[in-house]
Write a protein that holds these residues in place. Structure first.
Motif, PDB file in Angstrom:
ATOM      1  N   THR A   1     -10.675   0.068 -38.238  1.00  0.00           N
ATOM      2  CA  THR A   1     -10.736   0.964 -39.400  1.00  0.00           C
ATOM      3  C   THR A   1      -9.326   1.113 -39.975  1.00  0.00           C
ATOM      4  O   THR A   1      -8.814   2.218 -40.143  1.00  0.00           O
ATOM      5  CB  THR A   1     -11.313   2.342 -39.004  1.00  0.00           C
ATOM      6  N   SER A   2      -8.708  -0.030 -40.299  1.00  0.00           N
ATOM      7  CA  SER A   2      -7.346  -0.073 -40.836  1.00  0.00           C
ATOM      8  C   SER A   2      -7.373  -0.251 -42.352  1.00  0.00           C
ATOM      9  O   SER A   2      -8.432  -0.458 -42.950  1.00  0.00           O
ATOM     10  CB  SER A   2      -6.582  -1.231 -40.197  1.00  0.00           C
TER      11      SER A   2
ATOM     12  N   ASP B   1     -10.178  -1.771 -45.197  1.00  0.00           N
ATOM     13  CA  ASP B   1     -10.471  -1.089 -46.462  1.00  0.00           C
ATOM     14  C   ASP B   1     -10.290  -2.034 -47.642  1.00  0.00           C
ATOM     15  O   ASP B   1     -11.112  -2.057 -48.574  1.00  0.00           O
ATOM     16  CB  ASP B   1      -9.545   0.111 -46.642  1.00  0.00           C
TER      17      ASP B   1
ATOM     18  N   GLY C   1      -8.937   3.851 -43.361  1.00  0.00           N
ATOM     19  CA  GLY C   1     -10.108   3.541 -42.551  1.00  0.00           C
ATOM     20  C   GLY C   1     -11.372   4.234 -43.000  1.00  0.00           C
ATOM     21  O   GLY C   1     -12.467   3.894 -42.528  1.00  0.00           O
TER      22      GLY C   1
ATOM     23  N   SER D   1     -12.155   4.480 -33.444  1.00  0.00           N
ATOM     24  CA  SER D   1     -12.913   3.992 -34.595  1.00  0.00           C
ATOM     25  C   SER D   1     -14.396   4.359 -34.450  1.00  0.00           C
ATOM     26  O   SER D   1     -15.056   4.742 -35.427  1.00  0.00           O
ATOM     27  CB  SER D   1     -12.769   2.475 -34.727  1.00  0.00           C
TER      28      SER D   1
END
Length: 483
Positions: free
Chosen positions: A34-35, A39, A251, A337
């Protein structure tokens, strides 16, 4: 019997295609978690995918409805006119994306941090050409569907998703996130080539550039424009989700995407297969003015959705954390995450049934060439109820407010659509006795799945398998007891 076999084949191919599309999300999760890179990849493909599914879907649906009612001579002229307009208009839009990628990203996703915005704009430049090929591919699939070549259209989607995910895996060591940009464009080109070759070999139609003024064009636009706003509700939800999520922490876009895709899969496989085959039939049945037969289709479909999706909703809600961990928690997708994502999945779970019913009921309105009232309800739900809920709770709930907006507005939309169908066409959901049985079934199923989930005497995969088996048994019992 033949229809059931066709639906089965299309469902199987669509399931594989959806699995490959879903695998892409899993691979992105593995590579980026979820970096901000996750995105950026998801955001960059938002506009091409949105135009493909919303604009391409509206054009194709309206095309099938009008084309299926024309004689041989006029149908050819109509088809060639639509093909020419599509190439010019979508080609021009695609070119503007390629020339001004920063501008288009700033219009919709200006809330992103500078480093995320820069990567997203570069990825969008790579993905922009897929816009043209995806829309043309969608329309060519409609041409084949109206000639009852359903399997090939499903195979073309399978090819696109397969090449998209393959590029992300194979080219990742050298191109990093840009491997997905290449995958989107190359996969969409391969999809169009496959469909064109099939049409040429089968000699179904003659594709050429030609424009003729026809009275059917007015009818086509009268259908296509409202369908654009009313027939692809879930894509508007995605777009709005990502616009609001750009102002949240890194994220948030990825987590919302992973969670929403998990709830899409159970209802989308069934709905895609059924509507691909049933919609051309509905259009022809509507032409024959047979309301009794249409109501019969309507009630059977609703019963199937209840039996299949109510247990699926319970399973996804009660096992959300284990589902996310089992599918995504590898590589850079950490336990943090998972904890970020699974509460979103629990909220989205309650939108599954509503989304499926909305899509199903809306198709009946389109088949009867009445799209304006469903459009008003969809617009009110997506741009009214949805955004209002997000605004009210965003500061307090963050990303969960975005998921809540989708779920509340979906349920509101479903209630309104069912009431409209009853008032305008006298389409009853069920006979009273059937309704009581389905209500009892739904409540019992949710209670049983919840009870089994609360008795956690094992961990991990075994716990998830027990929940899956319980859900499958509930569906089988539903088919048997409700006949």
């Amino acid at each position: 019997m033949r229809i059931i076999k066709i639906i089965g084949v299309v469902a199987a191919i669509n399931m594989l295609a959806r699995l490959l599309g879903f695998l892409r999300e899993v691979v992105i999760g593995y590579q980026y978690g979820t970096s901000y890179q996750a995105d950026s990849i998801i955001t960059a493909f938002t506009i091409p995918n949105f135009i493909y599914l919303v604009v391409g879907g509206a054009i194709t649906t309206a095309f099938i409805s009008v084309y299926s009612k024309l004689g041989e001579g006029r149908s050819t002229a109509f088809m060639q006119t639509i093909f020419s307009l599509l190439c010019v208009v979508i080609g021009s839009v695609t070119l503007s994306f390629m020339v001004f990628p920063d501008y288009w990203m700033a219009v919709f996703f200006s809330g992103m941090p500078a480093h995320s915005f820069q990567l997203t704009s570069k990825l969008f430049l790579w993905m922009a050409p897929s816009t043209f090929f995806l829309v043309i591919g969608m329309w060519l699939s409609g041409v084949l569907n109206v000639h009852e070549r359903y399997q090939l259209t499903a195979v073309s989607t399978l090819l696109f998703n397969g090449m998209f995910v393959a590029a992300g895996v194979v080219l990742y060591p050298w191109l990093d996130a840009f491997s997905y940009g290449i995958g989107a464009t190359v996969g969409s080109i391969a999809m169009v080539v496959l469909l064109l070759v099939s049409i040429w070999r089968s000699k179904l139609v003659s594709l050429s550039f030609s424009y003729k003024k026809m009275p059917e064009m007015k009818r086509f636009f009268k259908l296509a424009l409202p369908i654009l706003f009313g027939g692809a509700t879930i894509q508007f939800y995605f777009f709005i989700q990502r616009i609001f999520a750009t102002n949240l922490e890194n994220g948030a876009i990825a987590a919302l995407n992973y969670a929403s895709k998990m709830t899409q899969f159970p209802q989308a496989v069934l709905m895609t297969a059924v509507t691909t085959v049933i919609y051309p039939m509905l259009a022809k049945t509507a032409t024959n003015d047979n309301p009794g037969k249409l109501e019969d289709h309507y009630q059977k479909g609703i019963r199937w959705l209840c039996i299949l999706l109510l247990p699926a909703t319970g399973f996804v809600y009660f096992y959300a954390k284990e589902i996310i961990a089992f599918i995504f928690e590898y590589g850079n997708f950490t336990a943090d995450s998972t904890n970020f994502t699974y509460p979103l999945l629990q909220i989205f779970a309650w939108s599954m049934f509503g989304l499926a019913v909305n899509m199903y009921v809306t198709r009946f309105f389109y088949a009867l060439e009445n799209a304006y009232l469903p459009v008003l309800i969809n617009v009110l739900s997506v741009f009214g109820v949805n955004i209002l809920v997000i605004y009210l709770f965003l500061d307090e709930m963050g990303a969960r407010a975005i998921a809540l907006g989708t779920t509340v507005s979906t349920i509101f939309n479903m209630v309104c659509m069912v009431i409209l169908a009853k008032q305008m066409y006298h389409f009853r959901l069920f006979q009273r006795k059937q309704g009581l049985k389905l209500l009892s079934y739904g409540i019992a199923v949710l209670l049983v799945i919840g009870l089994v989930a609360s008795i956690q005497f094992v961990d991990g995969l075994t716990y998830l398998l027990i929940g899956g088996i319980t859900t499958a048994l509930a569906i089988l019992i539903g088919f048997k007891s409700l006949k």
